[in-house]
Design a protein around this motif. Structure first.
Motif, mmCIF file in Angstrom:
data_model
loop_
_atom_site.group_PDB
_atom_site.id
_atom_site.type_symbol
_atom_site.label_atom_id
_atom_site.label_comp_id
_atom_site.label_asym_id
_atom_site.label_seq_id
_atom_site.Cartn_x
_atom_site.Cartn_y
_atom_site.Cartn_z
ATOM 1 N N GLN A 1 -4.112 9.963 -2.180
ATOM 2 C CA GLN A 1 -5.005 9.283 -3.117
ATOM 3 C C GLN A 1 -5.597 8.032 -2.483
ATOM 4 N N ASP A 2 -6.773 7.644 -2.970
ATOM 5 C CA ASP A 2 -7.448 6.470 -2.426
ATOM 6 C C ASP A 2 -6.855 5.160 -2.950
ATOM 7 N N GLY A 3 -6.261 5.227 -4.137
ATOM 8 C CA GLY A 3 -5.730 3.997 -4.719
ATOM 9 C C GLY A 3 -4.825 4.281 -5.897
ATOM 10 N N VAL B 1 0.869 3.608 -3.128
ATOM 11 C CA VAL B 1 -0.191 4.542 -3.467
ATOM 12 C C VAL B 1 0.284 5.964 -3.187
ATOM 13 N N SER C 1 0.819 -1.212 0.000
ATOM 14 C CA SER C 1 0.000 0.000 0.000
ATOM 15 C C SER C 1 0.851 1.260 0.000
ATOM 16 N N SER D 1 -6.123 -5.162 -2.980
ATOM 17 C CA SER D 1 -5.738 -5.098 -4.390
ATOM 18 C C SER D 1 -6.594 -6.051 -5.200
ATOM 19 N N ARG D 2 -6.680 -5.758 -6.511
ATOM 20 C CA ARG D 2 -7.396 -6.629 -7.440
ATOM 21 C C ARG D 2 -6.549 -6.816 -8.689
ATOM 22 N N LYS E 1 -5.493 -0.370 -3.319
ATOM 23 C CA LYS E 1 -6.115 0.620 -2.447
ATOM 24 C C LYS E 1 -5.128 1.094 -1.389
ATOM 25 N N ALA E 2 -5.379 2.289 -0.919
ATOM 26 C CA ALA E 2 -4.498 2.857 0.101
ATOM 27 C C ALA E 2 -4.544 2.055 1.391
ATOM 28 N N ASP E 3 -5.662 1.346 1.618
ATOM 29 C CA ASP E 3 -5.763 0.543 2.841
ATOM 30 C C ASP E 3 -5.176 -0.859 2.670
ATOM 31 N N THR F 1 -5.001 -3.070 -9.531
ATOM 32 C CA THR F 1 -5.405 -1.901 -8.758
ATOM 33 C C THR F 1 -5.034 -2.133 -7.301
#
Length: 550
Positions: free
Chosen positions: A59-61, A55, A52, A105-106, A100-102, A98
């Motif tokens: 930003q969120d992701g 990121v 993470s 991922s995908r 995410k900041a948290d 992708t």
């Protein structure tokens, strides 16, 4: 080959689209400009660990997309089929990740969601990344045997067939021995049960037939008196049929007295015929339904035996014939299994001998290929200023398997008299980079991933060594797409495509950008690499000479 890399909100990169071409591409820039961000971004798209921390702040992701062009016979196509990924014809293969900041991922491949492991597996067939801290690829002994086999065009099929035969026999023998042990342990029970079932001789469907027969006999017992009474009404001097016949005889004598009497006689004849048929059917039914008490007792006893034996063996009565066959087979195994086991043991001895011979022949072939590879690598060492170093391919006994019984490992000695050891443990940073390049050049004839990336493989060298590195990278680029992160002007001058990585500071923060250089910009960048911060005319002239001679 890698055609395009699109990065969004990764560390210092907000939006970036990079198009790549064939041959040798170099990425240059000042230290700290963000070259590692590009490699981390590509690694993310290819299924590597999602951190993470990649990121961009605020930003969120983040998202990275890598587009590859595949040939019609590329090995990745088979991996796509195995993974169940559909790809439209000759369309580019697109990897997308992708983050995410948290931390979530995908992963997507050809537009379909897939596990990150699928991206890694297929991505590894498309891209090789070589660097000083790479613990995979050429530095991982697990892959050295396959590399040697590819270099030597070693045919492992005979060994694979011998191994399959050997393992099949071992499996069959193990199964038979287990059955034999079970049969020996249960022999007494089997002998008793088989004798009991053979004596009973059960048949499929027999229980239902006996149950139906018993029901019919019990039903007859209830109607036997009625049938006997019916027969009495038909037969005898006072029976109905006898009286009808007597009446017919009397009418026959007086039919001339009146026409109706003739008609009455005809009707009476028909009644006699019908009554005779009825008497016959009742008699036949009585005969077919008749049974003796012994018949009923025998049917009930047989039914009792069938059901009792079925309960004993915990099966349905109709399954008793199948159970008998199974027990007979088990008993045959117990009685004749030893002969089959001896037969399999003899076949196993032959299979082990065949495998040993095939594996030994494969070892010899690998030894010859190893000598050729050692010579090929040795020829590359001197130009890379590794004259005192030695390289060898160790072919040693290993765990037997479908690829033979050899363990293969690449080893080096960096100084005269120094012992050999694994590449990653013996060579220093600069030496390791040059060993990797020498080995890669030697192996290049036998095929590589369609895209290779070298991360600062020229660190710590300059002058003639850097020129030698650039020449070899250019040679490799004739067969595969190469992307090289470099600080060497000699390497940069060899490129077909030159990208500059820059870090810009503005009111909205620091951003990393990458752009493809024009010929003039390229000469200026190489001059900067030669002279440092202040680019001189002499540096520009030297850069021009490098570009002309590359």
């Amino acid at each position: 080959m890698l055609r395009q890399l699109v990065i969004r909100d990764v560390v210092l990169i907000d939006r970036l689209t990079l198009d790549f071409g064939e041959g040798l591409g170099v990425l240059t820039g000042e230290t700290g400009a963000g070259k590692s961000i590009l490699l981390d971004s590509l690694g993310l798209a290819l299924g590597m660990r999602a951190d993470s921390g990649l990121v961009r702040a605020g930003q969120d992701g983040a998202a990275v997309t890598a587009e590859f062009e595949l040939g019609a016979d590329h090995p990745a196509l088979g991996l796509l089929d195995e993974a169940g990924v559909d790809r439209d014809g000759d369309e580019p293969l697109i990897f997308r990740r992708t983050l995410k900041a948290d931390g979530g991922s995908r992963a997507f491949l050809a537009g379909a969601p897939v596990p990150a492991a699928t991206l890694r597996e297929i991505g590894s067939s498309l891209v090789e990344i070589h660097g000083q801290h790479d613990d995979r690829g050429l530095l991982n002994p697990k892959g050295h045997r396959a590399m040697l086999d590819s270099f030597g065009r070693v045919d492992t099929a005979p060994v694979a067939r011998a191994w399959t035969r050997l393992t099949d026999l071992r499996q069959e023998l193990d199964q038979l021995r287990r059955k034999q042990d079970d049969a020996d342990r249960d022999r007494e029970f089997l002998e008793h049960s088989v004798a009991e079932l053979r004596k009973l001789e059960p048949e499929e469907g027999e229980e239902q037939a006996l149950a139906d027969k018993r029901a019919a006999m019990k039903q007859f017992a209830r109607i036997a008196d009625d049938l006997d009474g019916l027969q009495g009404l038909f037969t005898g001097s006072e029976g109905g049929l006898s009286q009808l016949r007597q009446a017919a005889r009397r009418l026959e004598r007086i039919t001339d007295a009146h026409p109706l009497l003739a008609e009455a006689l005809a009707a009476l004849d028909r009644a006699i015929i019908d009554a005779s048929e009825a008497e016959d059917k009742v008699e036949r039914a009585r005969g077919e339904l008749d049974f003796s008490p012994d018949d009923l007792e025998a049917a009930e006893a047989r039914l009792f035996e069938l059901r009792g034996l079925a309960r004993k063996h915990r099966v349905e009565p109709d399954q008793l014939p199948q159970l008998l066959r199974q027990m007979e087979e088990a008993l045959d195994t117990a009685e004749g299994g030893s002969a089959r086991i001896a037969e399999l043991e003899r076949a196993l001895d032959v299979a082990e001998s065949d495998y040993a011979a095939a594996a030994a022949a494969l070892t010899e072939t690998r030894a010859v290929a190893a000598a050729r590879l050692d010579a090929a690598v040795a020829a590359e060492l001197a130009p890379l200023k590794l004259e005192a170093a030695r390289f060898r391919t160790v072919v040693a006994p290993g765990e037997p398997g479908p690829n033979g019984a050899d363990r293969v490992e690449f080893e080096v000695s960096t100084n005269p008299g120094a012992p050999f050891g694994a590449l990653i443990r013996i060579a220093s940073g600069g030496e390791l980079s040059r060993f990797i390049l020498a080995l890669k050049v030697a192996l290049a004839e036998e095929g590589s991933a369609s895209t290779m990336i070298f991360d600062e493989i020229d660190r710590g060298v300059g002058g003639a060594v850097a020129s030698a590195i650039g020449e070899r990278l250019a040679r490799l680029a004739q067969r595969s797409q190469l992307l090289v992160v470099t600080h060497s002007p000699q390497v940069a001058a060899r490129a077909a495509h030159h990208y500059r990585i820059e870090k810009n500071h503005g009111e909205d923060g620091t951003r990393t950008t990458v752009r493809l250089l024009s010929p003039d910009e390229r000469r200026e960048e190489i001059a900067r690499m030669l002279s440092g911060a202040a680019v001189t005319d002499e540096a520009r002239a030297q850069a021009a000479r490098l570009l002309e001679t590359a």
